[in-house]
Write a protein that holds these residues in place. Sequence first.
Motif, PDB file in Angstrom:
ATOM      1  N   VAL A 156       0.842  -1.192   0.000  1.00 37.81           N
ATOM      2  CA  VAL A 156       0.000   0.000   0.000  1.00 37.81           C
ATOM      3  C   VAL A 156       0.878   1.243   0.000  1.00 37.81           C
ATOM      4  O   VAL A 156       0.694   2.166  -0.794  1.00 37.81           O
ATOM      5  CB  VAL A 156      -0.932  -0.001   1.234  1.00 37.81           C
ATOM      6  N   ARG A 157       1.866   1.244   0.878  1.00 37.47           N
ATOM      7  CA  ARG A 157       2.730   2.415   1.026  1.00 37.47           C
ATOM      8  C   ARG A 157       3.484   2.696  -0.278  1.00 37.47           C
ATOM      9  O   ARG A 157       3.468   3.817  -0.790  1.00 37.47           O
ATOM     10  CB  ARG A 157       3.712   2.153   2.170  1.00 37.47           C
ATOM     11  N   VAL A 158       4.107   1.677  -0.823  1.00 39.12           N
ATOM     12  CA  VAL A 158       4.919   1.881  -2.026  1.00 39.12           C
ATOM     13  C   VAL A 158       4.048   2.300  -3.208  1.00 39.12           C
ATOM     14  O   VAL A 158       4.367   3.232  -3.933  1.00 39.12           O
ATOM     15  CB  VAL A 158       5.715   0.610  -2.371  1.00 39.12           C
ATOM     16  N   PHE A 159       2.915   1.628  -3.373  1.00 43.56           N
ATOM     17  CA  PHE A 159       2.031   1.961  -4.498  1.00 43.56           C
ATOM     18  C   PHE A 159       1.556   3.404  -4.405  1.00 43.56           C
ATOM     19  O   PHE A 159       1.576   4.139  -5.391  1.00 43.56           O
ATOM     20  CB  PHE A 159       0.819   1.017  -4.518  1.00 43.56           C
ATOM     21  N   LEU A 160       1.122   3.800  -3.210  1.00 49.00           N
ATOM     22  CA  LEU A 160       0.621   5.165  -3.075  1.00 49.00           C
ATOM     23  C   LEU A 160       1.741   6.168  -3.324  1.00 49.00           C
ATOM     24  O   LEU A 160       1.541   7.172  -3.991  1.00 49.00           O
ATOM     25  CB  LEU A 160       0.009   5.375  -1.682  1.00 49.00           C
ATOM     26  N   ALA A 161       2.924   5.875  -2.789  1.00 45.79           N
ATOM     27  CA  ALA A 161       4.044   6.806  -2.968  1.00 45.79           C
ATOM     28  C   ALA A 161       4.386   6.953  -4.445  1.00 45.79           C
ATOM     29  O   ALA A 161       4.540   8.075  -4.949  1.00 45.79           O
ATOM     30  CB  ALA A 161       5.255   6.313  -2.188  1.00 45.79           C
ATOM     31  N   VAL A 162       4.466   5.841  -5.144  1.00 48.84           N
ATOM     32  CA  VAL A 162       4.847   5.901  -6.556  1.00 48.84           C
ATOM     33  C   VAL A 162       3.775   6.609  -7.377  1.00 48.84           C
ATOM     34  O   VAL A 162       4.065   7.499  -8.174  1.00 48.84           O
ATOM     35  CB  VAL A 162       5.099   4.480  -7.109  1.00 48.84           C
ATOM     36  N   TYR A 163       2.523   6.243  -7.165  1.00 45.62           N
ATOM     37  CA  TYR A 163       1.472   6.864  -7.969  1.00 45.62           C
ATOM     38  C   TYR A 163       1.259   8.325  -7.608  1.00 45.62           C
ATOM     39  O   TYR A 163       0.899   9.131  -8.459  1.00 45.62           O
ATOM     40  CB  TYR A 163       0.175   6.064  -7.892  1.00 45.62           C
ATOM     41  N   TYR A 164       1.503   8.663  -6.329  1.00 40.79           N
ATOM     42  CA  TYR A 164       1.387  10.079  -5.985  1.00 40.79           C
ATOM     43  C   TYR A 164       2.450  10.869  -6.743  1.00 40.79           C
ATOM     44  O   TYR A 164       2.171  11.932  -7.299  1.00 40.79           O
ATOM     45  CB  TYR A 164       1.529  10.286  -4.474  1.00 40.79           C
ATOM     46  N   ALA A 165       3.658  10.325  -6.794  1.00 44.09           N
ATOM     47  CA  ALA A 165       4.726  10.988  -7.556  1.00 44.09           C
ATOM     48  C   ALA A 165       4.322  11.141  -9.018  1.00 44.09           C
ATOM     49  O   ALA A 165       4.545  12.180  -9.636  1.00 44.09           O
ATOM     50  CB  ALA A 165       6.019  10.179  -7.454  1.00 44.09           C
ATOM     51  N   LEU A 166       3.683  10.108  -9.563  1.00 42.93           N
ATOM     52  CA  LEU A 166       3.253  10.167 -10.957  1.00 42.93           C
ATOM     53  C   LEU A 166       2.194  11.254 -11.148  1.00 42.93           C
ATOM     54  O   LEU A 166       2.242  12.032 -12.096  1.00 42.93           O
ATOM     55  CB  LEU A 166       2.692   8.814 -11.382  1.00 42.93           C
ATOM     56  N   MET A 167       1.244  11.310 -10.222  1.00 44.36           N
ATOM     57  CA  MET A 167       0.157  12.273 -10.361  1.00 44.36           C
ATOM     58  C   MET A 167       0.657  13.702 -10.230  1.00 44.36           C
ATOM     59  O   MET A 167       0.121  14.609 -10.847  1.00 44.36           O
ATOM     60  CB  MET A 167      -0.927  11.991  -9.321  1.00 44.36           C
ATOM     61  N   ILE A 168       1.694  13.882  -9.406  1.00 40.90           N
ATOM     62  CA  ILE A 168       2.268  15.218  -9.285  1.00 40.90           C
ATOM     63  C   ILE A 168       2.837  15.658 -10.641  1.00 40.90           C
ATOM     64  O   ILE A 168       2.781  16.827 -11.013  1.00 40.90           O
ATOM     65  CB  ILE A 168       3.365  15.233  -8.188  1.00 40.90           C
ATOM     66  N   GLU A 169       3.326  14.701 -11.408  1.00 39.34           N
ATOM     67  CA  GLU A 169       3.801  15.000 -12.754  1.00 39.34           C
ATOM     68  C   GLU A 169       2.663  15.535 -13.628  1.00 39.34           C
ATOM     69  O   GLU A 169       2.891  16.281 -14.566  1.00 39.34           O
ATOM     70  CB  GLU A 169       4.369  13.739 -13.417  1.00 39.34           C
ATOM     71  N   TYR A 170       1.453  15.099 -13.328  1.00 44.28           N
ATOM     72  CA  TYR A 170       0.306  15.486 -14.150  1.00 44.28           C
ATOM     73  C   TYR A 170      -0.520  16.587 -13.492  1.00 44.28           C
ATOM     74  O   TYR A 170      -1.712  16.680 -13.736  1.00 44.28           O
ATOM     75  CB  TYR A 170      -0.593  14.274 -14.405  1.00 44.28           C
ATOM     76  N   ARG A 171       0.095  17.410 -12.661  1.00 41.61           N
ATOM     77  CA  ARG A 171      -0.722  18.342 -11.874  1.00 41.61           C
ATOM     78  C   ARG A 171      -1.495  19.324 -12.748  1.00 41.61           C
ATOM     79  O   ARG A 171      -2.623  19.672 -12.441  1.00 41.61           O
ATOM     80  CB  ARG A 171       0.116  19.055 -10.828  1.00 41.61           C
ATOM     81  N   GLY A 172      -0.893  19.749 -13.870  1.00 44.13           N
ATOM     82  CA  GLY A 172      -1.595  20.678 -14.748  1.00 44.13           C
ATOM     83  C   GLY A 172      -2.874  20.044 -15.271  1.00 44.13           C
ATOM     84  O   GLY A 172      -3.946  20.649 -15.295  1.00 44.13           O
ATOM     85  N   GLU A 173      -2.736  18.794 -15.640  1.00 45.45           N
ATOM     86  CA  GLU A 173      -3.861  18.010 -16.129  1.00 45.45           C
ATOM     87  C   GLU A 173      -4.944  17.876 -15.053  1.00 45.45           C
ATOM     88  O   GLU A 173      -6.135  17.989 -15.333  1.00 45.45           O
ATOM     89  CB  GLU A 173      -3.285  16.630 -16.469  1.00 45.45           C
ATOM     90  N   ILE A 174      -4.496  17.666 -13.837  1.00 45.68           N
ATOM     91  CA  ILE A 174      -5.450  17.474 -12.750  1.00 45.68           C
ATOM     92  C   ILE A 174      -6.222  18.753 -12.475  1.00 45.68           C
ATOM     93  O   ILE A 174      -7.426  18.737 -12.230  1.00 45.68           O
ATOM     94  CB  ILE A 174      -4.710  16.959 -11.495  1.00 45.68           C
ATOM     95  N   LEU A 175      -5.532  19.885 -12.581  1.00 47.29           N
ATOM     96  CA  LEU A 175      -6.222  21.166 -12.412  1.00 47.29           C
ATOM     97  C   LEU A 175      -7.319  21.297 -13.468  1.00 47.29           C
ATOM     98  O   LEU A 175      -8.439  21.727 -13.185  1.00 47.29           O
ATOM     99  CB  LEU A 175      -5.221  22.320 -12.538  1.00 47.29           C
ATOM    100  N   LEU A 176      -7.018  20.889 -14.690  1.00 45.46           N
ATOM    101  CA  LEU A 176      -8.018  20.959 -15.752  1.00 45.46           C
ATOM    102  C   LEU A 176      -9.209  20.052 -15.426  1.00 45.46           C
ATOM    103  O   LEU A 176     -10.348  20.388 -15.729  1.00 45.46           O
ATOM    104  CB  LEU A 176      -7.399  20.543 -17.084  1.00 45.46           C
ATOM    105  N   TRP A 177      -8.910  18.918 -14.833  1.00 44.53           N
ATOM    106  CA  TRP A 177      -9.992  18.006 -14.471  1.00 44.53           C
ATOM    107  C   TRP A 177     -10.934  18.639 -13.467  1.00 44.53           C
ATOM    108  O   TRP A 177     -12.123  18.392 -13.485  1.00 44.53           O
ATOM    109  CB  TRP A 177      -9.407  16.719 -13.871  1.00 44.53           C
ATOM    110  N   VAL A 178     -10.360  19.425 -12.566  1.00 42.10           N
ATOM    111  CA  VAL A 178     -11.213  20.108 -11.601  1.00 42.10           C
ATOM    112  C   VAL A 178     -12.211  20.989 -12.350  1.00 42.10           C
ATOM    113  O   VAL A 178     -13.400  21.023 -12.036  1.00 42.10           O
ATOM    114  CB  VAL A 178     -10.363  20.927 -10.606  1.00 42.10           C
ATOM    115  N   PHE A 179     -11.725  21.664 -13.391  1.00 46.20           N
ATOM    116  CA  PHE A 179     -12.635  22.495 -14.181  1.00 46.20           C
ATOM    117  C   PHE A 179     -13.612  21.638 -14.988  1.00 46.20           C
ATOM    118  O   PHE A 179     -14.765  21.992 -15.164  1.00 46.20           O
ATOM    119  CB  PHE A 179     -11.844  23.397 -15.131  1.00 46.20           C
ATOM    120  N   ALA A 180     -13.105  20.527 -15.488  1.00 41.78           N
ATOM    121  CA  ALA A 180     -13.954  19.669 -16.312  1.00 41.78           C
ATOM    122  C   ALA A 180     -15.085  19.063 -15.494  1.00 41.78           C
ATOM    123  O   ALA A 180     -16.076  18.598 -16.048  1.00 41.78           O
ATOM    124  CB  ALA A 180     -13.117  18.566 -16.950  1.00 41.78           C
ATOM    125  N   THR A 181     -14.952  19.046 -14.178  1.00 40.95           N
ATOM    126  CA  THR A 181     -16.009  18.484 -13.335  1.00 40.95           C
ATOM    127  C   THR A 181     -16.699  19.594 -12.551  1.00 40.95           C
ATOM    128  O   THR A 181     -17.178  19.380 -11.450  1.00 40.95           O
ATOM    129  CB  THR A 181     -15.419  17.449 -12.364  1.00 40.95           C
TER     130      THR A 181
END
Lengths: 261, 327, 291
Positions: free
Chosen positions: C29-54
Motif C-alpha cells: 500500500v505504502r509503495v504503491f501510493l508513494a509511486v502513484y502520488y509521484a506520478l500524479m504530481i507530474e500530471y498536476r496541470g492536467e489534474i487542475l483541468l480536471w477540476v474544471f472539467a467536473t
Amino acid sequence: MRYLKLLLTFWHVSVAAETEYRSNFVMSALNSMVTLAGAIFTLSLFYQNGHQLGGWPWHDALIVVGLFTILDGFSQTFLTPNRTRVTELVRQGTLDFVLLKPVDTQFWLSFRALSLWGIPNILLGIGITIYAGMHCEPPLHWTAYVIGFIPVILGMILLYSIGFALGTLTIWFTKLFNITMAMQAMLEAGRFPISAYPNAYRVIFTFILPIAFMTTLPAQTMLGRVEWPWFAGSAIFAICSLAFSRWFWGYALRSYTSASS
Amino acid sequence: MPIIEAQQLSKSYRVADKQPGIGGTLRHLFRRQYRHIDAVREINLAIEPGEIVGFLGPNGAGKTTTLKMLTGLIHPSAGRATVAGFTPFDRKPAFLRQISLVMGNKQQLIWDLPAIDSLRMNAAVYNVTNHDFKQRIDKLATMLEITDKLNQPVRKLSLGERMKCELLVALLHHPRVLFLDEPTLGLDINAQNTVRQFIRTYTQEHQATVLLTSHYMADITALCERVVVIHKGGLLYDGLLDGIKQRFTPYREICVELEQPVEREQLATYGEIESIDGRRVTLLIEREKLTACTARLLDDLPVVDLSIADPPIEQVIGRLFEEGHTA
Amino acid sequence: MTPPPVYSTNSTATDQPVGQQLVTFLRRVRVFLAVYYALMIEYRGEILLWVFATALPLIMLGLWYQAASDSTFALSPDAMLRYFLAVFFVRQLVVVWVIHEFEWEIVSGRLTPYLLWPLDPAWRYVAAHLSEQLARVPFFLLVMGLVIWMFPEALHDTETGTWWSPKSWQLLLAIPAIYSAWLMRFLIQYTIALGAFWVERVQSFENLAMLPYLFLSGMAAPLDVFPPLAQKIAMWTPFPYMIYFPATLVTGRATNIVQGFAVITAWIVGLFLLNRFIWRRGVKNYSAMGA
C-alpha cells in the motif's frame, strides 16, 4: 478549389473509417436523446411555483436548449475529433509529418477528421428549436429562423477559434491534453439563458468564456429581442477570435520548430 | 528433469478478413469470414536448468506466441507445457515469481517517472526485502552501467538505457526462468554488448534458464550453445548452434586471391560463385568435394592466397528460412 | 476487494503467518501510493483541468442560487449554496477514470507484462485513483474557497450574524459514504471497462450507462426539488447514492441514512462478484486472442 477537394477527401476517409464500428451511430443517437431528455427535465425543475428561469418563458428557454444541442452536435462532428488528433500528434511527435505536408497546417489540423456521432444532436437540436419556436408567444415566423441562423454561425466560429487556440497551447504544454475537455465542460452553462445566472457568472460567461454569444444571443435574435450593438459585438468578437487563433497558431509553430531542431 | 517442457504445443487463431472498400466493409459487418491461422504447430521442447537456448525464426514464425504460451499469457489450443513444475496458464503466483518476460517492443516502466519508482513498485509486488532491493539494484545497475540513470524520468532516457532499465526491472526478483523476446532490439553495438554480458553473468550466477529470441545473430552466437529454429509455426531444428551448419549447409566457403582475374565461366566449374571482387573470389563448395576441389584450384589457377571457412551464420540461417527446409 | 496475495521471496509456500502478510500488505500500500502520488504530481496541470472539467455543480450552483433567491423552492438560497458546494466536493472525490487507463492498456498491449505480476492488476488502478485524489485536493479546495469568497452567505448569515454549523455526526458518516460511493462508481466503470477484452471502444458504453448520472445523481438539481414521482424513480437507481446521499450527509440534511448505506453495500457486493467473474472470463479470452 484544391482545399475543397482536400476537405471532401478528408471527410470521405473519416466516414469510411467510422463504418467499422457499427454500434456507434445507434449509441450516439441514444446518447443524444437521453441527454436532451435530461436537459429538458432539469429545465422543467426551474418552472415550479410560477418561477421563470431568468425571466424566460418555458418555450423561449427551450429554444436555448435547442440551440445548445445544435452547437454541441456541431462540435462533436467537426471540432472534437480534430482536437483529439492534434493532442495525439503532439504527444507522439508525429506533428512533424503534418508540417511537411504542402497544405496549410491549421486547415489540416482543423478539418482532417470528421465524426458522424454529432449528427443526431444536430437533428434533435433543430427539431426542438422548431418545436419551441412554434409554441412561443407569439409563434415565430420562418424568417426568424433565418435571421437566427447568422448568430448561430458566429457562435460556431467563436467556439472553433477558442477551442483551436486552447488546443494550440498543447504545443508548449504537452501534458495538457484535456484542456479542451475542461472548456467543453464549462460550455454546459450555455444550456440555460445567461440572465438566469448571478451577476458574477454573467460577466464570466460574456467576456471570459463567451457562452452568452453562443446560445443566448442567437435565441434572443430569433425572438426579436436582441439589441443591435450586441449583435454587432458578436460578429466582431467572432472575427477577432478567428484572427487570433490564426496568429496564435503561427506563433506557436515558430516556437515549436525552433525548439525541436 | 527439464525446467521448460513443451509437448505437441500448438496455437491456432481465428481471424476475420475484411476486403477493402465500402462493399468489403459492409460484408465485414454482416457476414464475417474467418480464417484459421496455425501460429504454432505441435512443438516439442525440453530445456534443462541453466541452459541458454536461442530461439530463431523469421518474423511471424511463431516465436512470440510460443514464449507467451510458456509464460502463461496465451492458452495453448492443444498440447501441454510445463515450466518450473507448473502449468503456465494457471498463472499461479508461485509460478509467476519464478519467471520473467522481457519484450523489446513493450515496456512496463512508468513513462513519466524515474525507473527507480517502477523498481520500488516491483519490489513490493514481488516481495523483495528492502535490504535485498538495495543490494540487487546496486549490483545489477553497475553491471548494466546505468547506476546514474535510475533517477531520471524514463521518457528522458535513450532507447538503450530504457531497455537496460527494463531488464533490471525484470530481473529484480531473481527469476529462475527468463524469456527474452528481442531484448536488444534497436540498440547500438555497445549497448548490445553490455546487455549480452549482463545476461551471461546473471545466468551463470543464478543458474537461470534462458529462452532468447533475437534478430541479431551476434546475440545468439555470443550467448547460446543450443538453438531451436521454427518456421511457419513448426519446429525445424533443435540442437547445437554449430550443428546447424553441418545440417543445413553441405557447403564450405573457399576464399581465393588470384594473381590476375580469371573468367567467370572458368571459375564456375569449381563450384557456386558467391562473389567476385577483382582478384578476390569466394566460392561455395560441397563438403565432400572440398579436398579434391582445393587441389584442383591450386593446380589450375595462379593462386596467391587461399582460405577455407564456414559461411557466416547469418547466411546459413537466411538460406534456411528462405528454403524452409523440413528437417 | 480481497487483499493482494502475499508470498515470500524465495519459497513457493504461500502459508505465511498473518502478521507477516499484514506487513507485506501495508508495504505494498505504502509503495504503491508513494509511486502513484509521484506520478500524479507530474500530471498536476492536467489534474487542475480536471477540476474544471467536473465543475458542472458550480454552474448549477449559480442557477439554483439565483432561482431560489427570486422564487420559493424546497431549499433556501443559502441551503442551495451549501448543497452544491458539497456536491462539488463529493464529485471531486468520486471521480473515476479507470476505463481510459484500462482500455489504453489493452489496446497498446501494456497490460500484458502486468498479467505476469503475482498481484491483481486492479490494485494498480486503485492506487492510482487514490493518489490522484490526493493530488487533486489543493486544487479543489482552492476553487471551493473562491466560491465561498464569492458567496460568503453559504457559511455566514449576515442578517443574524450566525455561522453555519455542520452536524458533526453526519459529517463523520460522510467520509465512509463518499468512499463507498467512490468504490461503487469504480466497480461500475471497471466492470464495463473489462468489456475491452472483447470489443473496442468500451468508453461509449460507459458514457451511455452513466448518462442518467448527470441528471439523477443530484448534480444538476437537488432531489428535494424533484416532483415526488421522479424522486422515487431516481432513488431506485444507483445514481443518487453517488452524489446526493454523501452530499446531504456533508450538509447534515440526510434522512434514511441506514437505507443509503444498505443500498450502496448491496451494489458494491453485487458489482464485485460480477467484476471478478467477468475478469476471469476476460483474461481467458484475451489470452486466446494472443495477449
